[in-house]
Design an enzyme around this catalytic site. Structure first.
Site, short mmCIF file in Angstrom:
data_model
loop_
_atom_site.label_atom_id
_atom_site.label_comp_id
_atom_site.label_asym_id
_atom_site.label_seq_id
_atom_site.Cartn_x
_atom_site.Cartn_y
_atom_site.Cartn_z
N GLN A 213 0.83 -1.22 0.00
CA GLN A 213 0.00 0.00 0.00
C GLN A 213 0.86 1.26 0.00
OE1 GLN A 213 -3.15 -0.08 -0.52
NE2 GLN A 213 -3.65 -2.21 -0.05
N LYS A 236 -1.84 -3.23 -7.76
CA LYS A 236 -2.30 -2.11 -6.93
C LYS A 236 -1.70 -0.79 -7.40
CE LYS A 236 -2.73 -4.99 -2.80
NZ LYS A 236 -4.16 -5.16 -2.56
N CYS A 375 -8.81 -8.88 4.72
CA CYS A 375 -7.65 -9.76 4.99
C CYS A 375 -6.86 -9.27 6.20
CB CYS A 375 -6.73 -9.89 3.77
SG CYS A 375 -7.52 -10.64 2.37
N1 PLP Z 1 -0.19 -6.52 2.02
C1 PLP Z 1 -1.06 -5.50 2.01
C2 PLP Z 1 -0.84 -4.34 2.93
C3 PLP Z 1 -2.14 -5.52 1.14
O1 PLP Z 1 -3.01 -4.52 1.13
C4 PLP Z 1 -2.30 -6.63 0.27
C5 PLP Z 1 -3.46 -6.72 -0.63
O2 PLP Z 1 -4.54 -6.25 -0.32
C6 PLP Z 1 -1.35 -7.66 0.32
C7 PLP Z 1 -0.32 -7.57 1.20
C8 PLP Z 1 -1.46 -8.85 -0.57
O3 PLP Z 1 -1.23 -8.47 -1.89
P1 PLP Z 1 -1.41 -9.51 -3.09
O4 PLP Z 1 -2.78 -10.11 -2.91
O5 PLP Z 1 -1.28 -8.66 -4.30
O6 PLP Z 1 -0.34 -10.52 -2.96
#
Ligand code: PLP
Length: 418
Positions: A213, A236, A375
């Site tokens: 983020q 993202k 999550c």
């Molecule tokens: N870490 C943070 C702070 C996130 O917001 C996210 C996704 O929402 C992730 C890790 C995981 O990212 P990805 O699903 O692209 O591996």
């Protein structure tokens, strides 16, 4: 448009929006789309979409192995994108840029290679209560296998980390690794990771920073942060899905065993055993996400041309405005620190209305927000709520869209009090 270098010119959000075709569709008949779910995934500009299209139409081929022209063109573009990423986060060398599928894979890679090789029973990994599941579960899996302990830095009522508790854990426990998010996907908290890295190093520990983020929203310099590992996701940051990056300090990456075995990650294979390729390929087994890596390079070009400082300033102004306006809505509880101290995230709950209902009622008005635990179930346990609603902003959002969100919430309230 092609975004121009900043030159102190005002941020032209209309010109940015013109590049994102998805923003110009109707969400429902006669209702335009207002996309406020950017922390989950961002939309893509024509420049990225066209880059993917161009790759498949003109030079689709495997990388690093063909002697023919198409493979050479694909390899060149794939490696050029790596150099763009290196510059974007100011990594010392392109050998320290490992392509992954995303943040989740980057963290798992470190857990399964560096941590597996270097941690043993009784060692401590420090994480925090605010982490995304992707920065909790891989360490729990490792802990179960190796007898490693995990300590979680608590979150204070103002949505920041308890740095006294962090210092105490570092003083009192045999910490080998600190693993922390730069910016919270729920609270928006910007954690002081440079300071946390100094403290970790003073205690003889390494630090991994989850930049999922952060990289899309603000300038990031991995050398200034002095982190040992840094991970993020392409999708993202207006790039494609299925591509992400692990930056690791070269000496660490050199010493780490590979994770997945297969083509491209080897130097020589004999039936008796194999030797490994040089960095970064040691960690990139099999045919990689070629189009996606090249597309990530196009995303980096786009963000760089617009200027990360400019994007950050635009988002901050919107976050300040959004939090002010949200606070006006009766029955709303906001989570996280003040707007000046946080990323472009506004997470809230509404008295008497479940977050999923809030999201559904907003969706009916063309407004896409996220509802649930994002999550981050342990963080929601700390907050004492099962779920929250989250509006998250990005380079193409406008103040008018925030006004629409507020109006939408008033309508949702009315619908539930009828
Ligand atoms: N870490 C943070 C702070 C996130 O917001 C996210 C996704 O929402 C992730 C890790 C995981 O990212 P990805 O699903 O692209 O591996």
């Amino acid at each position: 448009m092609n975004p121009q270098p900043s030159n102190g010119m005002p941020y032209d959000v209309d010109a940015v929006r013109a590049d994102f075709p998805i923003l110009h569709q109707e969400h429902h008949t006669g209702v335009p789309l207002i996309y406020l779910d950017n922390a989950a995934s961002s939309q893509k500009p024509n420049q990225v979409i066209d880059t993917l299209d161009d790759y498949y139409r003109r030079y689709n081929a495997n990388v690093h192995r063909g002697i023919h022209k198409l493979s050479e063109a694909a390899t060149f573009a794939y490696e050029e994108a790596r150099i763009k990423v290196k510059k974007f986060i100011n990594a010392p060398s392109k050998r320290e840029i490992i392509y992954t599928r995303g943040t989740t894979e980057g963290i798992n890679l470190v857990a399964q290679t560096w941590a597996r090789a270097n941690l043993s029973e009784g060692d401590v990994v420090v994480s925090t209560q605010m982490e995304h599941h992707s920065n909790i579960v891989p360490w729990q899996m490792l802990a179960a296998e190796k007898g490693v302990h995990i300590r979680y830095v608590p979150v204070l009522p103002d949505g920041t980390l308890d740095l006294n508790a962090y210092a105490q854990i570092l003083r009192e426990e045999p910490v080998k690794l600190v693993t922390v998010m730069y910016v919270s996907n729920v609270l928006g908290t910007v954690n002081p990771v440079a300071q946390m890295a100094r403290q970790a190093h003073d205690a003889g520990a390494l630090i991994l920073v989850d930049g999922a983020q952060a990289v899309p929203h603000m300038p990031v310099d991995v050398q200034a942060l002095d982190c040992d590992f840094f991970v993020f996701s392409g999708h993202k940051m207006i790039g494609p899905t299925g591509i992400g990056v692990l930056y690791g300090r070269r000496d660490l990456l050199e010493a780490m065993p590979p994770w997945m075995g297969g083509g491209d990650m080897i130097s020589r294979v004999r039936l008796e055993g194999s030797t490994w390729n040089e960095l970064p390929y040691k960690f990139e087994a099999g045919t990689p996400a070629i189009a996606e890596a090249i597309g990530l390079g196009a995303a980096v070009d786009y963000l760089s041309a617009l200027g990360m400082e400019n994007i950050h300033a635009h988002e901050q102004a919107m976050t300040v405005y959004a939090l002010d306006r949200l606070a006006e809505v009766p029955g709303i509880t906001l989570y996280g620190p003040d707007a000046e101290k946080k990323g472009a995230v506004a997470t809230f709950s509404m008295q008497g209305i479940h977050a999923h209902d809030v999201a559904q009622l907003l969706d009916g008005q063309g407004i896409a927000v996220r509802a649930g635990h994002h999550c981050a179930q342990p963080l929601h346990d700390v907050l004492g709520i099962p779920a929250s609603a989250r509006a998250s902003f990005y380079l193409y959002n406008t103040f008018t869209e925030i006004d629409a969100l507020i109006e939408g919430l008033y309508k949702a309230k009315t619908a539930f009090t009828l």
